[in-house]
Design a protein around this motif. Structure first.
Motif, PDB file in Angstrom:
ATOM      1  N   PHE A   9      -6.338  -6.358  -2.498  1.00 25.75           N
ATOM      2  CA  PHE A   9      -6.938  -4.983  -1.516  1.00 25.75           C
ATOM      3  C   PHE A   9      -5.740  -3.978  -1.813  1.00 25.75           C
ATOM      4  N   HIS A  10      -6.082  -2.795  -2.196  1.00 25.48           N
ATOM      5  CA  HIS A  10      -5.145  -1.701  -2.404  1.00 25.48           C
ATOM      6  C   HIS A  10      -5.366  -0.543  -1.381  1.00 25.48           C
ATOM      7  N   ILE A  11      -4.477  -0.078  -0.908  1.00 28.29           N
ATOM      8  CA  ILE A  11      -4.424   1.138  -0.107  1.00 28.29           C
ATOM      9  C   ILE A  11      -3.337   2.020  -0.934  1.00 28.29           C
ATOM     10  N   ALA A  12      -4.061   3.293  -1.312  1.00 30.58           N
ATOM     11  CA  ALA A  12      -3.152   4.350  -1.787  1.00 30.58           C
ATOM     12  C   ALA A  12      -2.130   4.926  -0.988  1.00 30.58           C
ATOM     13  N   ALA A  13      -1.226   5.528  -1.513  1.00 33.03           N
ATOM     14  CA  ALA A  13      -0.339   6.273  -0.776  1.00 33.03           C
ATOM     15  C   ALA A  13      -0.884   7.298   0.227  1.00 33.03           C
ATOM     16  N   GLY A  14      -0.201   7.097   1.336  1.00 30.87           N
ATOM     17  CA  GLY A  14      -0.660   7.968   2.445  1.00 30.87           C
ATOM     18  C   GLY A  14      -2.096   7.437   3.010  1.00 30.87           C
ATOM     19  N   GLY A  15      -2.542   6.290   2.582  1.00 29.49           N
ATOM     20  CA  GLY A  15      -3.765   5.747   3.222  1.00 29.49           C
ATOM     21  C   GLY A  15      -3.643   4.836   4.305  1.00 29.49           C
ATOM     22  N   GLU A  16      -4.536   4.469   5.018  1.00 34.07           N
ATOM     23  CA  GLU A  16      -4.667   3.866   6.262  1.00 34.07           C
ATOM     24  C   GLU A  16      -5.821   3.143   6.451  1.00 34.07           C
ATOM     25  N   ILE A  17      -6.162   1.788   7.075  1.00 33.60           N
ATOM     26  CA  ILE A  17      -7.015   1.506   7.636  1.00 33.60           C
ATOM     27  C   ILE A  17      -7.385   1.630   9.082  1.00 33.60           C
ATOM     28  N   PRO A  18      -8.405   2.209   9.654  1.00 36.15           N
ATOM     29  CA  PRO A  18      -8.361   2.528  11.091  1.00 36.15           C
ATOM     30  C   PRO A  18      -8.289   1.492  11.935  1.00 36.15           C
ATOM     31  N   GLU A  19      -7.963   1.616  13.275  1.00 35.45           N
ATOM     32  CA  GLU A  19      -7.632   0.403  14.189  1.00 35.45           C
ATOM     33  C   GLU A  19      -8.687  -0.396  14.063  1.00 35.45           C
ATOM     34  N   HIS A  20      -8.536  -1.853  13.945  1.00 36.60           N
ATOM     35  CA  HIS A  20      -9.470  -2.881  14.004  1.00 36.60           C
ATOM     36  C   HIS A  20      -9.142  -4.046  14.677  1.00 36.60           C
ATOM     37  N   THR A  21      -9.871  -4.908  14.874  1.00 37.18           N
ATOM     38  CA  THR A  21      -9.733  -6.327  15.306  1.00 37.18           C
ATOM     39  C   THR A  21     -10.335  -7.149  14.250  1.00 37.18           C
ATOM     40  N   HIS A  22     -10.554  -8.496  14.617  1.00 42.04           N
ATOM     41  CA  HIS A  22     -11.046  -9.341  13.663  1.00 42.04           C
ATOM     42  C   HIS A  22     -11.980 -10.195  14.245  1.00 42.04           C
ATOM     43  N   THR A  23     -13.069 -10.304  13.745  1.00 42.89           N
ATOM     44  CA  THR A  23     -14.105 -11.179  14.342  1.00 42.89           C
ATOM     45  C   THR A  23     -14.215 -12.910  13.955  1.00 42.89           C
ATOM     46  N   GLY A  24     -13.165 -12.804  12.842  1.00 38.26           N
ATOM     47  CA  GLY A  24     -12.689 -14.392  12.426  1.00 38.26           C
ATOM     48  C   GLY A  24     -11.271 -14.003  12.252  1.00 38.26           C
ATOM     49  N   PHE A  25     -10.666 -14.895  11.154  1.00 39.87           N
ATOM     50  CA  PHE A  25      -9.066 -14.469  10.968  1.00 39.87           C
ATOM     51  C   PHE A  25      -9.132 -13.693   9.483  1.00 39.87           C
ATOM     52  N   GLU A  26      -7.934 -12.991   9.557  1.00 38.20           N
ATOM     53  CA  GLU A  26      -7.633 -12.316   8.472  1.00 38.20           C
ATOM     54  C   GLU A  26      -6.124 -12.744   8.067  1.00 38.20           C
ATOM     55  N   LEU A  27      -6.040 -13.185   6.701  1.00 34.07           N
ATOM     56  CA  LEU A  27      -4.711 -13.257   5.949  1.00 34.07           C
ATOM     57  C   LEU A  27      -4.330 -12.228   5.129  1.00 34.07           C
ATOM     58  N   THR A  28      -3.051 -11.820   5.303  1.00 34.22           N
ATOM     59  CA  THR A  28      -2.811 -10.582   4.420  1.00 34.22           C
ATOM     60  C   THR A  28      -1.505 -11.079   3.732  1.00 34.22           C
ATOM     61  N   LEU A  29      -1.389 -11.147   2.548  1.00 35.41           N
ATOM     62  CA  LEU A  29      -0.071 -11.508   1.718  1.00 35.41           C
ATOM     63  C   LEU A  29       0.141 -10.098   0.981  1.00 35.41           C
ATOM     64  N   LEU A  30       1.307  -9.652   1.523  1.00 34.54           N
ATOM     65  CA  LEU A  30       1.739  -8.260   0.762  1.00 34.54           C
ATOM     66  C   LEU A  30       2.206  -8.635  -0.839  1.00 34.54           C
ATOM     67  N   LEU A  31       1.607  -8.105  -1.873  1.00 32.96           N
ATOM     68  CA  LEU A  31       2.112  -8.428  -3.161  1.00 32.96           C
ATOM     69  C   LEU A  31       3.020  -7.377  -3.698  1.00 32.96           C
ATOM     70  N   ASP A  32       2.841  -5.939  -3.309  1.00 34.08           N
ATOM     71  CA  ASP A  32       3.648  -5.219  -3.885  1.00 34.08           C
ATOM     72  C   ASP A  32       3.746  -3.802  -3.044  1.00 34.08           C
ATOM     73  N   GLY A  33       4.730  -2.953  -2.747  1.00 30.81           N
ATOM     74  CA  GLY A  33       4.627  -1.882  -2.010  1.00 30.81           C
ATOM     75  C   GLY A  33       4.874  -2.432  -0.481  1.00 30.81           C
ATOM     76  N   GLU A  34       4.552  -1.519   0.320  1.00 29.32           N
ATOM     77  CA  GLU A  34       4.975  -1.480   1.624  1.00 29.32           C
ATOM     78  C   GLU A  34       3.757  -0.930   2.527  1.00 29.32           C
ATOM     79  N   PHE A  35       3.665  -1.398   4.104  1.00 24.91           N
ATOM     80  CA  PHE A  35       2.870  -0.735   4.871  1.00 24.91           C
ATOM     81  C   PHE A  35       3.378  -1.351   6.379  1.00 24.91           C
ATOM     82  N   SER A  36       3.024  -0.488   7.196  1.00 24.13           N
ATOM     83  CA  SER A  36       3.385  -0.828   8.748  1.00 24.13           C
ATOM     84  C   SER A  36       2.250  -0.779   9.708  1.00 24.13           C
ATOM     85  N   ASP A  37       2.297  -1.535  10.732  1.00 29.84           N
ATOM     86  CA  ASP A  37       1.489  -1.421  11.819  1.00 29.84           C
ATOM     87  C   ASP A  37       1.983  -1.265  13.218  1.00 29.84           C
ATOM     88  N   GLU A  38       1.563  -1.315  14.246  1.00 29.72           N
ATOM     89  CA  GLU A  38       1.817  -1.433  15.424  1.00 29.72           C
ATOM     90  C   GLU A  38       2.892  -2.393  15.798  1.00 29.72           C
TER      91      GLU A  38
END
Length: 220
Positions: free
Chosen positions: A137-166
């Motif tokens: 899953f790739h998010i381009a520079a300046g991109g974001e995913i709108p606020e959300h929750t999960h109906t199951g689980f979500e595992l995210t492993l950051l491979l390259d770059g950076e992101f932030s959340d609350e």
């Protein structure tokens, strides 16, 4: 510096080969990137090996069983066939004219072409793993995913770059496990590539982003 790691329970399951394939890949990648977790896994494996080899031997009490074991060992020693040995060649992907080198654990697993929606791009990893779906899953520079929750689980492993959340800032190697108790809005300044595993679609839950719920399966 990596700040977010798999739980000790998850590392123990990984060391015992008890994880589904998609989760096994995620932990393998993290362990390759994280000296701390690599040492933990080595310690667990050593403990498991010691437990196996120090068990009372009850299988070879009879003479005929000992003889059969010796014949089997002799047959193995005389077998001249060998497994193929190959070098793991680095594999790269290009997304929006930016090159990324994939981790070793993904170098021989196929993935689909990237589908793009705005600043978000997703490539499905070819793992048959029941309801679990794994992706690049790739998010381009300046991109974001709108606020959300999960109906199951979500595992995210950051491979390259950076992101932030609350809850904080994340760097390559960080391993995050979220479920329905968590709401967040990932955003990246310079772009990022992640390996994700999800068990169900995301649910957008704030303002106009609720209109995106019909496309939640794009990320799932």
């Amino acid at each position: 510096m990596i700040k977010h790691h798999p739980s000790d329970a998850l590392l123990a399951q990984y060391a015992s080969a008890a994880l589904p394939a998609s989760l096994n890949v995620a932990v393998a990648i993290h362990v390759d990137m994280c000296p701390c977790c690599k040492a933990k896994v080595a310690a667990i494996e050593a403990k498991n090996a010691k437990a196996i080899f120090t068990q009372p031997d009850t299988h070879f009490e009879q003479d005929d069983e000992i003889e059969n074991s010796s014949l089997m060992l002799e047959a193995i020693m005389m077998d001249e066939s060998v497994d193929d040995v190959y070098d793991v060649k680095p594999k790269q992907v290009t997304i929006n004219k930016q090159n990324y080198q994939l981790p070793r654990a993904l170098s021989r697993i196929a993935h689909s072409k990237f589908m793009q929606m705005g600043k978000l791009s997703r490539s499905r990893i070819a793992l048959e793993d029941g309801p679990l779906r794994s992706s690049l899953f790739h998010i381009a520079a300046g991109g974001e995913i709108p606020e959300h929750t999960h109906t199951g689980f979500e595992l995210t492993l950051l491979l390259d770059g950076e992101f932030s959340d609350e809850t904080g800032d994340y760097v390559a190697g960080d391993f995050m496990w979220l479920d329905g108790r968590h709401d967040h809005t990932p955003i990246t300044k310079n772009g990022c590539l992640c390996y994700t595993v999800v068990s169900s679609a995301l649910h957008f839950n704030k303002g106009l982003s609720k209109l995106l719920n019909p496309i939640g399966n794009f990320i799932y």
